[in-house]
Design a protein around this motif. Structure first.
Motif, PDB file in Angstrom:
ATOM      1  N   GLY A  64       0.432  -1.372   0.002  1.00  0.00           N
ATOM      2  CA  GLY A  64       0.247   0.045   0.178  1.00  0.00           C
ATOM      3  C   GLY A  64       1.228   1.601   0.181  1.00  0.00           C
ATOM      4  O   GLY A  64       0.674   1.769  -0.080  1.00  0.00           O
ATOM      5  N   GLY A  65       2.108   1.242   0.064  1.00  0.00           N
ATOM      6  CA  GLY A  65       2.948   2.593   0.402  1.00  0.00           C
ATOM      7  C   GLY A  65       3.837   2.526   1.177  1.00  0.00           C
ATOM      8  O   GLY A  65       3.315   1.988   2.090  1.00  0.00           O
ATOM      9  N   VAL A  66       4.075   3.326   1.026  1.00  0.00           N
ATOM     10  CA  VAL A  66       4.836   4.354   2.478  1.00  0.00           C
ATOM     11  C   VAL A  66       4.334   5.026   3.832  1.00  0.00           C
ATOM     12  O   VAL A  66       3.116   6.172   3.645  1.00  0.00           O
ATOM     13  N   SER A  67       3.877   4.987   5.293  1.00  0.00           N
ATOM     14  CA  SER A  67       3.286   5.487   5.820  1.00  0.00           C
ATOM     15  C   SER A  67       3.764   5.767   7.222  1.00  0.00           C
ATOM     16  O   SER A  67       4.994   4.675   7.608  1.00  0.00           O
ATOM     17  N   ASN A  68       4.111   6.498   7.507  1.00  0.00           N
ATOM     18  CA  ASN A  68       3.691   6.938   8.673  1.00  0.00           C
ATOM     19  C   ASN A  68       3.505   7.520   9.732  1.00  0.00           C
ATOM     20  O   ASN A  68       3.976   7.929  10.916  1.00  0.00           O
ATOM     21  N   THR A  69       2.426   7.137   9.364  1.00  0.00           N
ATOM     22  CA  THR A  69       1.282   7.680  10.311  1.00  0.00           C
ATOM     23  C   THR A  69       1.285   6.328  11.595  1.00  0.00           C
ATOM     24  O   THR A  69       0.811   5.077  11.356  1.00  0.00           O
ATOM     25  N   PRO A  70       1.470   5.964  12.798  1.00  0.00           N
ATOM     26  CA  PRO A  70       1.636   5.423  14.109  1.00  0.00           C
ATOM     27  C   PRO A  70       0.149   4.757  13.504  1.00  0.00           C
ATOM     28  O   PRO A  70      -0.964   4.372  13.508  1.00  0.00           O
ATOM     29  N   ILE A  71       1.447   3.105  13.944  1.00  0.00           N
ATOM     30  CA  ILE A  71       0.244   2.008  13.967  1.00  0.00           C
ATOM     31  C   ILE A  71      -0.845   2.002  14.135  1.00  0.00           C
ATOM     32  O   ILE A  71      -1.931   1.421  14.284  1.00  0.00           O
ATOM     33  N   TRP A  72      -0.478   1.929  15.711  1.00  0.00           N
ATOM     34  CA  TRP A  72      -1.565   2.559  16.540  1.00  0.00           C
ATOM     35  C   TRP A  72      -2.992   3.470  16.827  1.00  0.00           C
ATOM     36  O   TRP A  72      -4.130   2.534  16.533  1.00  0.00           O
ATOM     37  N   GLN A  73      -2.771   4.173  15.794  1.00  0.00           N
ATOM     38  CA  GLN A  73      -3.654   5.366  15.473  1.00  0.00           C
ATOM     39  C   GLN A  73      -4.453   4.813  14.478  1.00  0.00           C
ATOM     40  O   GLN A  73      -5.392   4.811  13.783  1.00  0.00           O
ATOM     41  N   ARG A  74      -3.844   4.188  13.343  1.00  0.00           N
ATOM     42  CA  ARG A  74      -4.571   3.306  12.339  1.00  0.00           C
ATOM     43  C   ARG A  74      -5.294   2.213  12.774  1.00  0.00           C
ATOM     44  O   ARG A  74      -6.635   1.657  11.790  1.00  0.00           O
ATOM     45  N   SER A  76      -7.552   0.709  14.548  1.00  0.00           N
ATOM     46  CA  SER A  76      -9.018   0.728  14.621  1.00  0.00           C
ATOM     47  C   SER A  76      -9.605   0.983  13.023  1.00  0.00           C
ATOM     48  O   SER A  76     -10.655   0.238  13.145  1.00  0.00           O
ATOM     49  N   LYS A  77      -9.332   1.478  12.583  1.00  0.00           N
ATOM     50  CA  LYS A  77      -9.898   2.032  11.736  1.00  0.00           C
ATOM     51  C   LYS A  77      -9.551   1.049  10.042  1.00  0.00           C
ATOM     52  O   LYS A  77      -9.988   1.006   9.135  1.00  0.00           O
ATOM     53  N   GLU A  78      -8.735   0.002  10.227  1.00  0.00           N
ATOM     54  CA  GLU A  78      -7.813  -0.881   8.768  1.00  0.00           C
ATOM     55  C   GLU A  78      -9.035  -2.009   9.457  1.00  0.00           C
ATOM     56  O   GLU A  78      -9.331  -2.842  10.205  1.00  0.00           O
ATOM     57  N   ASN A  79      -8.648  -2.437   8.279  1.00  0.00           N
ATOM     58  CA  ASN A  79      -9.598  -3.460   8.100  1.00  0.00           C
ATOM     59  C   ASN A  79      -9.201  -5.099   7.805  1.00  0.00           C
ATOM     60  O   ASN A  79      -8.924  -5.100   6.315  1.00  0.00           O
ATOM     61  N   TYR A 113      -6.150  -6.563   3.902  1.00  0.00           N
ATOM     62  CA  TYR A 113      -5.667  -5.893   4.742  1.00  0.00           C
ATOM     63  C   TYR A 113      -6.421  -4.292   3.837  1.00  0.00           C
ATOM     64  O   TYR A 113      -6.475  -4.346   2.400  1.00  0.00           O
ATOM     65  N   ASN A 114      -7.662  -4.126   4.112  1.00  0.00           N
ATOM     66  CA  ASN A 114      -8.596  -2.855   4.321  1.00  0.00           C
ATOM     67  C   ASN A 114      -9.100  -2.663   2.370  1.00  0.00           C
ATOM     68  O   ASN A 114      -8.515  -2.346   1.538  1.00  0.00           O
ATOM     69  N   GLY A 115      -9.346  -4.016   2.298  1.00  0.00           N
ATOM     70  CA  GLY A 115     -10.014  -4.607   1.262  1.00  0.00           C
ATOM     71  C   GLY A 115      -9.119  -4.801   0.121  1.00  0.00           C
ATOM     72  O   GLY A 115      -9.876  -5.523  -1.014  1.00  0.00           O
ATOM     73  N   VAL A 116      -7.577  -4.588   0.179  1.00  0.00           N
ATOM     74  CA  VAL A 116      -6.536  -5.319  -0.858  1.00  0.00           C
ATOM     75  C   VAL A 116      -6.402  -6.680  -0.008  1.00  0.00           C
ATOM     76  O   VAL A 116      -5.834  -6.864   1.120  1.00  0.00           O
ATOM     77  N   PRO A 117      -5.706  -7.801  -1.297  1.00  0.00           N
ATOM     78  CA  PRO A 117      -5.906  -9.219  -1.169  1.00  0.00           C
ATOM     79  C   PRO A 117      -4.043  -8.381  -0.552  1.00  0.00           C
ATOM     80  O   PRO A 117      -3.372  -8.128  -1.470  1.00  0.00           O
ATOM     81  N   VAL A 118      -3.997  -9.193   0.873  1.00  0.00           N
ATOM     82  CA  VAL A 118      -2.083  -9.378   0.610  1.00  0.00           C
ATOM     83  C   VAL A 118      -0.928 -10.907   0.319  1.00  0.00           C
ATOM     84  O   VAL A 118      -2.092 -11.403  -0.395  1.00  0.00           O
ATOM     85  N   PRO A 119      -0.091  -9.924  -0.633  1.00  0.00           N
ATOM     86  CA  PRO A 119       0.390 -11.004  -1.192  1.00  0.00           C
ATOM     87  C   PRO A 119       0.436 -12.408  -0.497  1.00  0.00           C
ATOM     88  O   PRO A 119       1.018 -13.059   0.840  1.00  0.00           O
TER      89      PRO A 119
END
Length: 147
Positions: A64-74, A76-79, A113-119
């Motif tokens: 999904g790319g590079v993310s520096n948003t704290p994983i703990w903040q994401r 509850s939003k991630e599926n 993960y977020n509707g995208v199949p993981v490899p």
């Protein structure tokens, strides 16, 4: 959990100075225990554990790319649907500086993960550093591998 080669040297260079961990076997056991705990927290969307086990400057590099948003903040939003990660290669654990460790292995991943199949198969690299006596994930990267 996730990360990139974007500055492995930088991450190692700014790691907190802590005493070296005694014995390679002990180090490997500690890192594997931390890995299983953070993996469980990620699968369970356990934001409190994720916050405790990731650095404030945590970076994740995934399909999904590079993310520096704290994983703990994401969390509850991630599926995560049917998410499972199984290690399918030898696990390399290497201390690259006092209190800084690289862990790498291949994994079979299933689910979405977020509707995208993981490899289905990916190379995983994690950088851990010791913070207040505990191992904290600073960088997580997985790269899909061809079957």
């Amino acid at each position: 959990m996730k990360h990139a080669a974007i500055g492995i040297a930088t991450l190692a260079g700014v790691a907190l100075a802590t005493p070296a961990v005694a014995g390679q076997s002990d180090l490997r056991d500690q890192i594997m225990q931390a890995y299983h705990e953070i993996n469980r927290a990620f699968s369970d969307n356990d934001a409190q554990t994720l916050k405790r086990m990731t650095s404030d400057d945590h970076v994740a590099v995934t399909r999904g790319g590079v993310s520096n948003t704290p994983i703990w903040q994401r969390a509850s939003k991630e599926n995560l649907v049917g998410f499972n990660r199984e290690i399918v290669s030898d696990v390399v654990v290497e201390e690259i500086a006092p209190g800084v460790v690289i862990q790498r292995f291949d994994a079979e991943m299933q689910g979405s993960y977020n509707g995208v199949p993981v490899p289905e198969r990916a190379a995983v690299t994690i950088i851990w550093h010791q913070q207040d006596g505990a191992w904290v994930e600073r960088l997580y990267q997985h790269t899909p591998l061809r079957s």
